[in-house]
Design an enzyme around this catalytic site. Sequence first.
Site, PDB file in Angstrom:
ATOM      1  N   HIS A   1     -18.339  55.765  37.411  1.00  0.00           N
ATOM      2  CA  HIS A   1     -18.196  56.639  38.580  1.00  0.00           C
ATOM      3  C   HIS A   1     -16.897  57.403  38.521  1.00  0.00           C
ATOM      4  CE1 HIS A   1     -16.742  52.561  39.547  1.00  0.00           C
ATOM      5  NE2 HIS A   1     -15.820  53.144  40.294  1.00  0.00           N
TER       6      HIS A   1
ATOM      7  N   ASN B   1     -11.745  54.701  36.786  1.00  0.00           N
ATOM      8  CA  ASN B   1     -11.136  53.410  36.471  1.00  0.00           C
ATOM      9  C   ASN B   1     -11.994  52.719  35.422  1.00  0.00           C
ATOM     10  OD1 ASN B   1      -8.997  53.583  38.382  1.00  0.00           O
ATOM     11  ND2 ASN B   1     -10.418  53.035  40.018  1.00  0.00           N
TER      12      ASN B   1
ATOM     13  N   CYS C   1     -26.785  51.559  41.305  1.00  0.00           N
ATOM     14  CA  CYS C   1     -28.192  51.849  40.966  1.00  0.00           C
ATOM     15  C   CYS C   1     -29.040  51.778  42.234  1.00  0.00           C
ATOM     16  CB  CYS C   1     -28.724  50.857  39.928  1.00  0.00           C
ATOM     17  SG  CYS C   1     -28.149  51.178  38.248  1.00  0.00           S
TER      18      CYS C   1
ATOM     19  N   ASP D   1     -17.290  57.369  49.510  1.00  0.00           N
ATOM     20  CA  ASP D   1     -16.807  56.020  49.200  1.00  0.00           C
ATOM     21  C   ASP D   1     -16.706  55.225  50.507  1.00  0.00           C
ATOM     22  OD1 ASP D   1     -14.906  54.719  46.661  1.00  0.00           O
ATOM     23  OD2 ASP D   1     -14.786  53.806  48.650  1.00  0.00           O
TER      24      ASP D   1
HETATM   25  P1  DGP Z   1     -13.623  51.152  41.331  1.00  0.00           P
HETATM   26  O1  DGP Z   1     -12.455  50.331  41.768  1.00  0.00           O
HETATM   27  O2  DGP Z   1     -13.186  52.347  40.515  1.00  0.00           O
HETATM   28  O3  DGP Z   1     -14.699  50.353  40.668  1.00  0.00           O
HETATM   29  O4  DGP Z   1     -14.202  51.773  42.667  1.00  0.00           O
HETATM   30  C1  DGP Z   1     -15.350  51.329  43.295  1.00  0.00           C
HETATM   31  C2  DGP Z   1     -15.439  52.071  44.604  1.00  0.00           C
HETATM   32  O5  DGP Z   1     -16.747  51.871  45.111  1.00  0.00           O
HETATM   33  C3  DGP Z   1     -14.474  51.587  45.674  1.00  0.00           C
HETATM   34  O6  DGP Z   1     -13.613  52.658  46.028  1.00  0.00           O
HETATM   35  C4  DGP Z   1     -15.345  51.188  46.842  1.00  0.00           C
HETATM   36  C5  DGP Z   1     -16.683  51.795  46.515  1.00  0.00           C
HETATM   37  N1  DGP Z   1     -17.822  51.008  46.920  1.00  0.00           N
HETATM   38  C6  DGP Z   1     -18.067  49.708  46.605  1.00  0.00           C
HETATM   39  N2  DGP Z   1     -19.226  49.310  47.146  1.00  0.00           N
HETATM   40  C7  DGP Z   1     -19.746  50.387  47.803  1.00  0.00           C
HETATM   41  C8  DGP Z   1     -20.942  50.591  48.550  1.00  0.00           C
HETATM   42  O7  DGP Z   1     -21.798  49.715  48.722  1.00  0.00           O
HETATM   43  N3  DGP Z   1     -21.097  51.831  49.081  1.00  0.00           N
HETATM   44  C9  DGP Z   1     -20.205  52.830  48.895  1.00  0.00           C
HETATM   45  N4  DGP Z   1     -20.466  54.005  49.467  1.00  0.00           N
HETATM   46  N5  DGP Z   1     -19.073  52.678  48.193  1.00  0.00           N
HETATM   47  C10 DGP Z   1     -18.842  51.462  47.650  1.00  0.00           C
END
Ligand code: DGP
Length: 117
Positions: free
Chosen positions: A103, A90, A10, A33
């Site tokens: 996501h 996921n 968010c 990511d």
């Molecule tokens: P999941 O395991 O499906 O909940 O994937 C979460 C993804 O979010 C993981 O691949 C890393 C990414 N992620 C976590 N924190 C951040 C962030 O602050 N910025 C970005 N760009 N990605 C993030």
Amino acid sequence: MVAMQECIFCKISSGELPAKIVYTDRDVIAFEDINKEAPVHVLVIPKKHIPGANKVDKGNIELLGRLVYVASKIAKDKKIESSGYRLVINSGKDAGQDVLHMHLHLLGGRKFTWPPG
Ligand code: DGP
């Protein structure tokens, strides 16, 4: 449950936290990511806070279809449309969902194995 005010996605969506944004419109935002698992690794999210797949209701169906549509457009922009790509959602701890904001992972630019680990 993570409160919306504390949700990192968010905060990215509102501009409070930085991210490499690759797409945005009124309802959807996509960004790189932070932990790339492939040469192309983009997260496509609804701006609205939906905690995950099991919180989808009838009112969200069109919005979630748009995530896939936006992901396919980004795949085209990133030139992985014909080599192929993987779309992953996921849900819950067995799947390794870390961020409790719905996501779609768009992964591409390398070959993936099946079944996933
Ligand atoms: P999941 O395991 O499906 O909940 O994937 C979460 C993804 O979010 C993981 O691949 C890393 C990414 N992620 C976590 N924190 C951040 C962030 O602050 N910025 C970005 N760009 N990605 C993030």
